[in-house]
Scaffold this motif. Structure first.
Motif, PDB file in Angstrom:
ATOM      1  N   ILE A   8       0.805  -1.223   0.000  1.00  0.00           N
ATOM      2  CA  ILE A   8       0.000   0.000   0.000  1.00  0.00           C
ATOM      3  C   ILE A   8       0.839   1.275   0.000  1.00  0.00           C
ATOM      4  CG2 ILE A   8      -2.055  -1.069   0.990  1.00  0.00           C
ATOM      5  CD1 ILE A   8      -1.348  -0.048   3.691  1.00  0.00           C
ATOM      6  N   GLY A   9       2.146   1.151   0.319  1.00  0.00           N
ATOM      7  CA  GLY A   9       2.976   2.351   0.350  1.00  0.00           C
ATOM      8  C   GLY A   9       4.277   2.257  -0.419  1.00  0.00           C
ATOM      9  N   GLY A  10       4.601   1.061  -0.911  1.00  0.00           N
ATOM     10  CA  GLY A  10       5.851   0.902  -1.649  1.00  0.00           C
ATOM     11  C   GLY A  10       7.062   1.038  -0.756  1.00  0.00           C
ATOM     12  N   GLN A  13       6.647   5.557   0.448  1.00  0.00           N
ATOM     13  CA  GLN A  13       5.471   6.331   0.850  1.00  0.00           C
ATOM     14  C   GLN A  13       4.994   5.933   2.246  1.00  0.00           C
ATOM     15  OE1 GLN A  13       2.294   7.169  -1.790  1.00  0.00           O
ATOM     16  NE2 GLN A  13       3.490   6.808  -3.641  1.00  0.00           N
ATOM     17  N   VAL A  17       2.180   5.217   5.070  1.00  0.00           N
ATOM     18  CA  VAL A  17       0.810   4.693   5.150  1.00  0.00           C
ATOM     19  C   VAL A  17       0.307   4.927   6.575  1.00  0.00           C
ATOM     20  CG1 VAL A  17       1.304   2.947   3.396  1.00  0.00           C
ATOM     21  CG2 VAL A  17       1.476   2.337   5.795  1.00  0.00           C
ATOM     22  N   ASP A  51       4.654   0.887  -8.098  1.00  0.00           N
ATOM     23  CA  ASP A  51       3.211   0.764  -8.307  1.00  0.00           C
ATOM     24  C   ASP A  51       2.509   2.101  -8.121  1.00  0.00           C
ATOM     25  OD1 ASP A  51       2.534  -1.916  -8.906  1.00  0.00           O
ATOM     26  OD2 ASP A  51       2.861  -2.520  -6.837  1.00  0.00           O
ATOM     27  N   HIS A  55      -0.087   4.061  -6.001  1.00  0.00           N
ATOM     28  CA  HIS A  55      -0.534   3.905  -4.611  1.00  0.00           C
ATOM     29  C   HIS A  55      -1.775   4.742  -4.341  1.00  0.00           C
ATOM     30  CE1 HIS A  55       2.864   1.452  -3.631  1.00  0.00           C
ATOM     31  NE2 HIS A  55       3.671   2.349  -4.146  1.00  0.00           N
ATOM     32  N   PHE A  78      -6.480  -0.071  -6.351  1.00  0.00           N
ATOM     33  CA  PHE A  78      -5.549   1.002  -6.720  1.00  0.00           C
ATOM     34  C   PHE A  78      -5.786   1.392  -8.170  1.00  0.00           C
ATOM     35  CE2 PHE A  78      -3.684  -1.020  -3.083  1.00  0.00           C
ATOM     36  CZ  PHE A  78      -3.137   0.036  -2.363  1.00  0.00           C
TER      37      PHE A  78
END
Length: 219
Positions: free
Chosen positions: A19-21, A24, A26, A143, A145, A217
């Motif tokens: 969800i945050g790579g 990032q 979360v 990805d 997000h 996403f």
């Protein structure tokens, strides 16, 4: 502090990556919704993982992986998603059924076996639910997000990937939402109600639950 990995810690690492790579932040809420557990339990585990150097947690700002945590997450995600790809492409598993067996297989997979599977499958870049597969050197394309829940009314987006969750994948199969579908958001119902969207690809209107909209996403 010595780090002892447990299946729960591994689930957290994989989820934060999902969800945050690698960078990032979360929120506790995102993790709690995704793992379907109480926010207090998330805080407790994140505090433990921060003390072990796996994550960084800034109050009111969010949680992100450290360099050590990101490296471990990439290895876990690569194993899990290559097995998912194998189960679907070679053994014809239905998408909602792949997670449990991929979870078991990833824990007994050597680097040699993983690379052999990767060669057999032709070095896939994405798993069956759209998630990126890091290569054997740990490189991967970042990805999207952005979750469907954050898309503004009137905006049009494309479904990029789903979180790997059996209930979600069954639900999406029931409402016939697929990777690559183009969606126009019509409105968000208040009080964590569903999101009404028009699926421009299938020319249909869908009502997508608040929780599910955190798992989808878009880009």
């Amino acid at each position: 502090m010595e780090t002892i990995m447990t299946p729960m810690k591994e689930d957290y690492l994989k989820l934060i990556f999902e969800i945050g790579g690698g960078s990032q932040k979360v929120s506790n809420k995102q993790i709690a919704i995704s793992l379907d557990i109480a926010a207090g339990s998330v805080t407790e585990m994140v505090t433990k993982m921060a003390a072990e150097g796996l994550v960084e947690h800034e109050p009111y700002a969010g949680i992100s992986l450290t360099e050590t945590g990101a490296k471990l997450a990439v290895e876990l995600v690569r194993k899990h998603r290559i097995w998912e790809t194998f189960l679907v492409s070679e053994l014809k598993y239905a998408l909602p059924d792949i997670d449990d067996d991929a979870e078991k297989l990833e824990h007994v997979t050597s680097t040699k076996l993983l690379n052999a599977l990767d060669d057999l499958l032709g070095h896939p870049k994405r798993c069956p639910h759209g998630g990126v597969i890091p290569d054997r050197n740990g490189h991967y394309e970042e990805d999207s997000h952005r979750i469907l829940n954050d898309v503004k009314d009137g905006e049009t987006v494309v479904v990029d990937r789903f979180i790997d969750n059996r209930d979600l994948l069954n639900y999406l199969g029931d409402i016939k939402l697929d990777l690559g579908d183009q969606l126009q958001v019509i409105k968000h119902d208040s009080f964590e109600g569903p999101i009404l969207v028009e699926n421009l690809t299938d020319d249909s209107e869908l009502s997508i639950g608040y929780k599910a909209a955190h798992y989808i996403f878009v880009k």
